[in-house]
Structures are given as structure tokens and as C-alpha cells.
Scaffold this active site. Structure first.
Site, PDB file in Angstrom:
ATOM      1  N   HIS A 122      -5.403  -7.729   0.863  1.00 43.77           N
ATOM      2  CA  HIS A 122      -4.611  -6.503   0.898  1.00 43.77           C
ATOM      3  C   HIS A 122      -3.792  -6.356   2.176  1.00 43.77           C
ATOM      4  O   HIS A 122      -2.736  -5.736   2.164  1.00 43.77           O
ATOM      5  CB  HIS A 122      -5.553  -5.308   0.743  1.00 43.77           C
ATOM      6  N   TYR A 134      -2.634  11.304   1.315  1.00 44.41           N
ATOM      7  CA  TYR A 134      -3.150  11.063  -0.035  1.00 44.41           C
ATOM      8  C   TYR A 134      -3.100  12.350  -0.855  1.00 44.41           C
ATOM      9  O   TYR A 134      -2.786  12.321  -2.049  1.00 44.41           O
ATOM     10  CB  TYR A 134      -4.590  10.534   0.042  1.00 44.41           C
ATOM     11  N   ASP A 173       0.856  -1.181   0.000  1.00 48.12           N
ATOM     12  CA  ASP A 173       0.000   0.000   0.000  1.00 48.12           C
ATOM     13  C   ASP A 173       0.906   1.250   0.000  1.00 48.12           C
ATOM     14  O   ASP A 173       1.835   1.328  -0.809  1.00 48.12           O
ATOM     15  CB  ASP A 173      -0.957  -0.040   1.204  1.00 48.12           C
TER      16      ASP A 173
END
Length: 383
Positions: free
Chosen positions: A359, A308, A178
Site C-alpha cells: 500500500h 474520513y 489512498d
């Protein structure tokens, strides 16, 4: 400032405040036929919250977390938290592991003994690692940066200082998934003289394959990836668009409501893991809530989302990576990368297809993950 050892402990006042908030929830009304396709399903969230209120014991989880060695140091003005556990073997290889969102350093909690003391689990002591697991700035126990612009490349530079200046490792290995995959790749690209090799569980979302109009230059695998990525972004990418454009609008809700924060994180653990829609088939409530508590007690849901924005607006292009790269593909992970594309950008020396897992890799399948890490770095240790 030299690294200082510490134990995790949050004041009882914070726990009491949380208890009061969990007693005063205003639940939204949902039509009776509403499922997960529209977001977090209320009955599932209510079950988690009931456990949080009546059975979850933070002090017990706190004591469990304190079984490993936690440290803090200040790098470039930001206090950085990290775990540092020494390996038990003739020549442990230093390994820095970087987590992502919406997890935390807890992503790697269960694999610490598997990597530091493989002989205890039937492996070879020659595969031992010194394990370093930092918290990304603005996530959990690392401080919130004073300014903006702390993207994957900036964090990679902080990690380089942590490993070389603070801990004295001139050569080391790195791994992540990630956000942790991005940080790890920048670390390898910026400092190949220090990085022995990198192990990844993804290589990010390949937007250049989504944007190609003339697909004649792509392999069939790459074309399929582009189609799947466009569909996934359209269906699942709302969180990413919001955090990459208006993170602080979202932050007020997540920082003020523990139920809102739990909903935001729980949905991702359910949708992104290899659980076939049954969260409890992969995680227990204690795991999910301990991770949520790290965001809640530190007030870092907004600063984590803000990364982000920084990655979307200030991250420089990454060049070719020449150090050896291992990629472990867990079948239920997000957008499994096409090997043909990855081989053009990365010096891939190991490509593994794992039989199960999603994930949250090392949380879901710690033994599979640890064995793949050990196998990849085994041939690189002599270098």
C-alpha cells in the site's frame, strides 16, 4: 499570500515533553498467546518504543527532511505546506503527488531525485519532472482547517489553486494513492483543462460492487472483488468506521499518548505493506518513527482522522474521468481494483502489474514506482 520558503524545526520543549511521556508508559496486559490478529502485538511495539527512546534522533531526521525545498502558502484561509523541487531536463513536466493516511509527504521522499533528475540514475533527462508534494490540510505540516467539510473534492480545489495561481502551472500532471488517489481523481474530473493525465496506485474502495444484490451484471473479476471487499471491511475496516463516525473521540487518545499514536500507525504499516508480517523487511525504525513524529509534533492525528468523516458525509459523487489515466497495481496493496470496472469509469491508457510492493508504494518500491510514473507520462508530454 505568496509562497514562502522555510526549514522544518520544532522547539526542543516539544522533544523534551515527548521524552518524558515515553518514560511514563502504562502498558496494557496481554495474554501471552496474543498475536497481530487482535491488534498491535505488544513485544513488537515495545521494541519500536525502545528505539524511539534510546536511539532515534529527530534532529538528524529533521536535517535530512530539510535537504529539499519546503514552502508554505495560504489558500482559502488554510496554511498549506508543500515541497517544490525543480526538474533537471529540457522541459520538466509539473507533477503534484498526494499522499494518504497514515502516511504523509514522506510517502514520496525517496522518489524526488528519481523524478527530478532521472539522468543521474541512468534515465533520460527528457523524463524529468518538477515535483510538488503538498501535505493534505490537517496532516502534518499543513494547518488544521478552521471548519469541517474539507473532503477530497475540496482538497482538489486547493491543489488546483496551488498549481495554477501560486506556482503558475497552467498544465500539469497529478498522481496519488489512498486519500491521494481520491484527491487526484477529483482534480482530474473538476479541471481536465489543466490536468495532462493522472497516475494512481488504487481507485478507492468500490462500495457499489460490495452492495450489488444481483451479481449477474458483474464480471467474475468484479464479483470476486465484492466478496473480498466485504471480508476485508469486516476484518480490517474498524479504523475506517471509527475515523468516519467518531474521529474526535479517537483524537484525545492519539494526541495525548505517543505510544497510542505509534500503535495506531505501526499496525497499518505492518498489515498493509508487502512485508509478510515482518515490518523491518520493508521499513526501518527511522522511517516509521519520522512519519509518526510528523503527526505527533504537529498534533494532527485527530484532524487527519476527521477527513474520513468529511469524505463519508460530504463528498459529492464523482463523474466520468476523461483525461488519460495510468494505474499501477502493487500486488500486496489493499483490494486491487478490477480492471473491467475501472475501464468503465476511467480513461485508462496504462495498466501495470508490479512484481512486488504494498500500500505504501513509493516508500516500499521507489524505483519501481518512479519508473512506472515516468513511463506513463512519457507519451503525454507532447500534449
Amino acid at each position: 499570500m505568496a509562497a514562502e520558503k522555510f526549514s522544518i524545526h520544532f522547539p526542543q520543549e516539544q522533544l523534551d515533553d515527548l521524552s518524558r511521556r515515553l518514560e511514563q508508559i502504562r502498558w496494557p496486559q496481554q495474554p501471552t498467546d496474543t498475536g497481530w490478529e487482535r491488534g498491535t502485538q505488544r513485544d513488537a511495539l515495545q521494541a519500536l518504543i525502545e528505539y524511539w527512546k534510546n536511539e532515534f534522533d529527530w534532529r538528524r531526521q529533521e536535517a535530512e527532511l530539510n535537504r529539499v525545498a519546503h514552502y508554505r502558502c495560504t489558500i482559502n484561509g488554510t496554511a498549506i505546506h508543500f515541497i517544490h523541487e525543480r526538474g533537471k531536463g529540457p522541459s520538466p513536466l509539473p507533477l503534484i503527488l498526494t499522499h494518504g493516511w497514515p502516511d504523509s509527504f514522506l510517502r514520496y521522499q525517496e522518489i524526488i531525485p528519481l523524478l527530478t533528475d532521472p539522468a543521474r540514475f541512468g534515465g533520460s533527462p527528457e523524463d524529468a519532472f518538477d515535483v510538488i508534494i503538498p501535505s493534505v490540510p490537517g496532516f502534518g505540516l499543513s494547518a488544521i482547517p478552521a471548519g469541517n467539510g474539507v473532503n477530497n473534492a475540496v482538497v482538489a480545489e486547493i491543489w488546483h489553486q496551488l498549481m495554477t495561481r501560486e506556482l503558475g502551472y497552467n498544465r500539469f500532471a497529478a498522481a496519488g494513492g489512498d486519500i491521494g488517489s481520491g484527491v487526484t481523481r477529483y482534480l482530474a474530473q473538476q479541471h481536465p483543462e489543466n490536468v495532462t493525465g493522472i497516475h494512481l496506485t488504487d481507485i478507492g474502495i468500490l462500495r457499489e460492487l460490495m452492495a450489488v444484490d444481483d451479481s449477474s451484471s458483474l464480471t467474475e473479476e468484479e464479483r470476486q472483488y465484492g466478496q473480498l471487499a466485504r471480508a476485508w471491511i469486516g476484518q480490517e475496516g474498524g479504523y475506517m468506521s471509527l475515523q468516519a463516525t467518531r474521529p474526535w473521540t479517537l483524537a484525545y487518545a492519539l494526541n495525548d499518548s505517543p505510544v497510542g499514536l505509534a500503535s495506531w500507525i505501526m499496525e497499518k504499516f505492518r498489515n498493509w505493506s508487502d512485508c509478510n508480517g515482518n515490518l523491518l523487511s520493508r521499513f526501518n525504525y527511522d522511517q516509521v518513527l519520522t512519519n509518526i513524529m510528523l503527526y505527533w509534533l504537529t498534533g494532527t492525528a485527530g484532524s487527519a482522522a476527521n477527513m474520513y468523516y468529511d469524505n463519508a458525509h460530504s463528498l459529492p459523487p464523482i463523474g466520468q474521468i476523461h483525461v488519460p489515466v495510468g494505474v499501477a497495481c502493487f500486488p500486496a496493496d489493499i483490494l486491487l481494483p478490477p480492471r473491467s470496472w475501472a475501464s468503465k469509469k476511467l480513461n485508462i491508457t496504462r495498466w501495470s502489474k508490479l512484481p512486488r510492493g504494498g500500500h505504501f508504494t513509493a516508500m516500499e518500491e521507489p524505483e519501481l514506482y518512479a519508473e512506472d510514473v515516468r513511463a506513463f507520462f512519457r507519451s503525454l508530454r507532447a500534449r
